[in-house]
Scaffold this motif. Sequence first.
Motif, PDB file in Angstrom:
ATOM      1  N   TRP A   9       0.770  -1.017   0.020  1.00  0.00           N
ATOM      2  CA  TRP A   9       0.118  -0.161  -0.059  1.00  0.00           C
ATOM      3  C   TRP A   9       0.903   1.180  -0.131  1.00  0.00           C
ATOM      4  CZ3 TRP A   9      -4.993   0.454  -1.152  1.00  0.00           C
ATOM      5  CH2 TRP A   9      -5.526   1.676  -0.811  1.00  0.00           C
ATOM      6  N   ARG A  10       0.390   2.267  -0.670  1.00  0.00           N
ATOM      7  CA  ARG A  10       1.261   3.531  -1.082  1.00  0.00           C
ATOM      8  C   ARG A  10       0.127   4.694  -0.636  1.00  0.00           C
ATOM      9  NH1 ARG A  10       2.941  -0.114  -4.099  1.00  0.00           N
ATOM     10  NH2 ARG A  10       1.573   0.064  -5.747  1.00  0.00           N
ATOM     11  N   GLY A  11       0.539   5.360   0.373  1.00  0.00           N
ATOM     12  CA  GLY A  11      -0.263   6.667   0.611  1.00  0.00           C
ATOM     13  C   GLY A  11      -1.434   6.255   1.850  1.00  0.00           C
ATOM     14  N   ALA A  12      -2.327   7.622   1.694  1.00  0.00           N
ATOM     15  CA  ALA A  12      -3.252   7.534   2.797  1.00  0.00           C
ATOM     16  C   ALA A  12      -4.377   6.463   2.392  1.00  0.00           C
ATOM     17  CB  ALA A  12      -3.680   8.961   2.889  1.00  0.00           C
ATOM     18  N   GLY A  13      -5.338   6.126   3.418  1.00  0.00           N
ATOM     19  CA  GLY A  13      -6.188   5.189   3.227  1.00  0.00           C
ATOM     20  C   GLY A  13      -7.101   5.748   2.092  1.00  0.00           C
ATOM     21  N   ARG A  14      -7.765   6.767   1.886  1.00  0.00           N
ATOM     22  CA  ARG A  14      -8.737   6.909   1.033  1.00  0.00           C
ATOM     23  C   ARG A  14      -8.147   7.235  -0.328  1.00  0.00           C
ATOM     24  NH1 ARG A  14     -13.825   7.550   1.330  1.00  0.00           N
ATOM     25  NH2 ARG A  14     -15.172   8.964   0.293  1.00  0.00           N
ATOM     26  N   ASP A  15      -6.979   7.808  -0.294  1.00  0.00           N
ATOM     27  CA  ASP A  15      -6.406   8.465  -1.547  1.00  0.00           C
ATOM     28  C   ASP A  15      -5.139   7.527  -2.054  1.00  0.00           C
ATOM     29  OD1 ASP A  15      -8.242  10.586  -1.935  1.00  0.00           O
ATOM     30  OD2 ASP A  15      -6.895  11.603  -0.213  1.00  0.00           O
ATOM     31  N   GLY A  16      -4.894   6.678  -1.154  1.00  0.00           N
ATOM     32  CA  GLY A  16      -3.773   5.804  -1.853  1.00  0.00           C
ATOM     33  C   GLY A  16      -4.112   4.906  -2.505  1.00  0.00           C
ATOM     34  N   ASN A  17      -3.181   3.826  -2.938  1.00  0.00           N
ATOM     35  CA  ASN A  17      -3.582   2.821  -3.763  1.00  0.00           C
ATOM     36  C   ASN A  17      -2.535   1.711  -3.298  1.00  0.00           C
ATOM     37  OD1 ASN A  17      -1.209   2.714  -5.749  1.00  0.00           O
ATOM     38  ND2 ASN A  17      -2.164   4.892  -5.898  1.00  0.00           N
ATOM     39  N   GLY A  18      -2.926   0.453  -3.914  1.00  0.00           N
ATOM     40  CA  GLY A  18      -1.927  -0.657  -3.553  1.00  0.00           C
ATOM     41  C   GLY A  18      -1.883  -1.726  -4.824  1.00  0.00           C
ATOM     42  N   ASP A  19      -1.062  -2.824  -4.545  1.00  0.00           N
ATOM     43  CA  ASP A  19      -1.521  -3.991  -5.488  1.00  0.00           C
ATOM     44  C   ASP A  19      -1.255  -5.234  -4.645  1.00  0.00           C
ATOM     45  OD1 ASP A  19       1.616  -4.636  -5.491  1.00  0.00           O
ATOM     46  OD2 ASP A  19       1.790  -2.506  -6.196  1.00  0.00           O
ATOM     47  N   LEU A  20      -1.811  -6.170  -5.276  1.00  0.00           N
ATOM     48  CA  LEU A  20      -1.681  -7.452  -4.565  1.00  0.00           C
ATOM     49  C   LEU A  20      -0.976  -8.438  -5.493  1.00  0.00           C
ATOM     50  CD1 LEU A  20      -5.734  -7.642  -3.678  1.00  0.00           C
ATOM     51  CD2 LEU A  20      -3.614  -7.217  -2.136  1.00  0.00           C
ATOM     52  N   TYR A  32      -5.337  -2.281  -6.371  1.00  0.00           N
ATOM     53  CA  TYR A  32      -6.852  -2.224  -5.799  1.00  0.00           C
ATOM     54  C   TYR A  32      -6.611  -0.983  -4.905  1.00  0.00           C
ATOM     55  CZ  TYR A  32      -4.558  -3.633  -1.027  1.00  0.00           C
ATOM     56  OH  TYR A  32      -3.890  -3.778   0.249  1.00  0.00           O
ATOM     57  N   SER A  33      -7.558  -0.282  -4.331  1.00  0.00           N
ATOM     58  CA  SER A  33      -7.725   1.152  -3.827  1.00  0.00           C
ATOM     59  C   SER A  33      -9.001   1.312  -3.073  1.00  0.00           C
ATOM     60  CB  SER A  33      -7.427   2.355  -4.683  1.00  0.00           C
ATOM     61  OG  SER A  33      -8.745   2.108  -5.770  1.00  0.00           O
ATOM     62  N   PHE A  34      -9.238   2.268  -2.371  1.00  0.00           N
ATOM     63  CA  PHE A  34     -10.547   2.711  -1.629  1.00  0.00           C
ATOM     64  C   PHE A  34     -11.732   2.797  -2.910  1.00  0.00           C
ATOM     65  CE2 PHE A  34     -13.883   5.616  -0.570  1.00  0.00           C
ATOM     66  CZ  PHE A  34     -14.141   5.068   0.725  1.00  0.00           C
ATOM     67  N   ARG A  35     -11.284   3.452  -3.923  1.00  0.00           N
ATOM     68  CA  ARG A  35     -12.401   3.402  -4.967  1.00  0.00           C
ATOM     69  C   ARG A  35     -12.575   2.009  -5.811  1.00  0.00           C
ATOM     70  NH1 ARG A  35      -8.650   6.966  -4.932  1.00  0.00           N
ATOM     71  NH2 ARG A  35      -7.376   6.226  -6.637  1.00  0.00           N
ATOM     72  N   THR A  36     -11.700   1.272  -5.899  1.00  0.00           N
ATOM     73  CA  THR A  36     -11.822  -0.184  -6.349  1.00  0.00           C
ATOM     74  C   THR A  36     -12.728  -0.879  -5.281  1.00  0.00           C
ATOM     75  OG1 THR A  36      -9.819  -1.243  -5.651  1.00  0.00           O
ATOM     76  CG2 THR A  36     -10.030  -0.458  -7.764  1.00  0.00           C
ATOM     77  N   THR A  44      -9.713  -4.644  -8.436  1.00  0.00           N
ATOM     78  CA  THR A  44      -9.842  -5.842  -7.522  1.00  0.00           C
ATOM     79  C   THR A  44     -10.322  -5.090  -6.096  1.00  0.00           C
ATOM     80  OG1 THR A  44      -9.931  -8.008  -6.881  1.00  0.00           O
ATOM     81  CG2 THR A  44      -7.823  -6.599  -6.734  1.00  0.00           C
ATOM     82  N   ASN A  45     -10.687  -6.020  -5.313  1.00  0.00           N
ATOM     83  CA  ASN A  45     -10.835  -5.511  -3.718  1.00  0.00           C
ATOM     84  C   ASN A  45     -10.772  -6.908  -3.103  1.00  0.00           C
ATOM     85  OD1 ASN A  45     -13.747  -6.427  -3.414  1.00  0.00           O
ATOM     86  ND2 ASN A  45     -13.845  -5.146  -5.162  1.00  0.00           N
ATOM     87  N   PRO A  46     -10.404  -6.867  -1.778  1.00  0.00           N
ATOM     88  CA  PRO A  46     -10.387  -8.032  -0.813  1.00  0.00           C
ATOM     89  C   PRO A  46     -11.646  -8.991  -0.749  1.00  0.00           C
ATOM     90  CG  PRO A  46      -9.366  -6.291   0.181  1.00  0.00           C
ATOM     91  CD  PRO A  46      -9.944  -5.672  -1.059  1.00  0.00           C
ATOM     92  N   GLU A  47     -12.964  -8.145  -0.904  1.00  0.00           N
ATOM     93  CA  GLU A  47     -14.106  -8.809  -0.559  1.00  0.00           C
ATOM     94  C   GLU A  47     -14.351  -9.522  -1.896  1.00  0.00           C
ATOM     95  OE1 GLU A  47     -13.767  -5.890   2.149  1.00  0.00           O
ATOM     96  OE2 GLU A  47     -13.718  -5.566  -0.042  1.00  0.00           O
ATOM     97  N   GLU A  48     -14.089  -9.103  -3.283  1.00  0.00           N
ATOM     98  CA  GLU A  48     -14.291 -10.007  -4.356  1.00  0.00           C
ATOM     99  C   GLU A  48     -13.214 -11.027  -4.459  1.00  0.00           C
ATOM    100  OE1 GLU A  48     -14.263  -8.071  -8.767  1.00  0.00           O
ATOM    101  OE2 GLU A  48     -12.193  -8.164  -7.868  1.00  0.00           O
TER     102      GLU A  48
END
Length: 140
Positions: A9-20, A32-36, A44-48
């Motif tokens: 994860w890079r950045g803040a929770g809402r505005d950051g983003n990451g990869d899996l 993945y990100s808050f928006r995804t 993607t997202n963890p729930e998916e």
Amino acid sequence: MIRKARAVWRGAGRDGNGDLTTDSGVLSSTPYSFRTRFENEPGTNPEELIAAAHAGCFTMALAFQLQNAGFTADELATEAAVTVEQEAGGFTIKKSALTLRAKVPGVDRAKFEELARTAEKTCPVSKVLNAEITMDFELA
């Protein structure tokens, strides 16, 4: 047996983003990100991923239940719909609804339901979910 995946994860929770990334390579720096996760932006997202894991685990468990009972499926198609709700302490996975469409020659509805209910309760992903699990099925 140990299966591994990594999240960065890079950045803040809402505005950051990451990869899996998974060891198998199926996910490789998948964004993945808050928006995804909460706003339906592509990605993607963890729930998916939990839904995919539950659908796959249950379907394979049912294939083994059928095999042990002397049946072979022409096709087992399962959708898992994971429900996430916001609560005072954050978000919680409340439910995983399995919807199964099956083509299994020679099995009657009662026997199929018995085997499907057993698979629903015994697949490892069902066991780890602290959520309501439902299953609806159609046997062709």
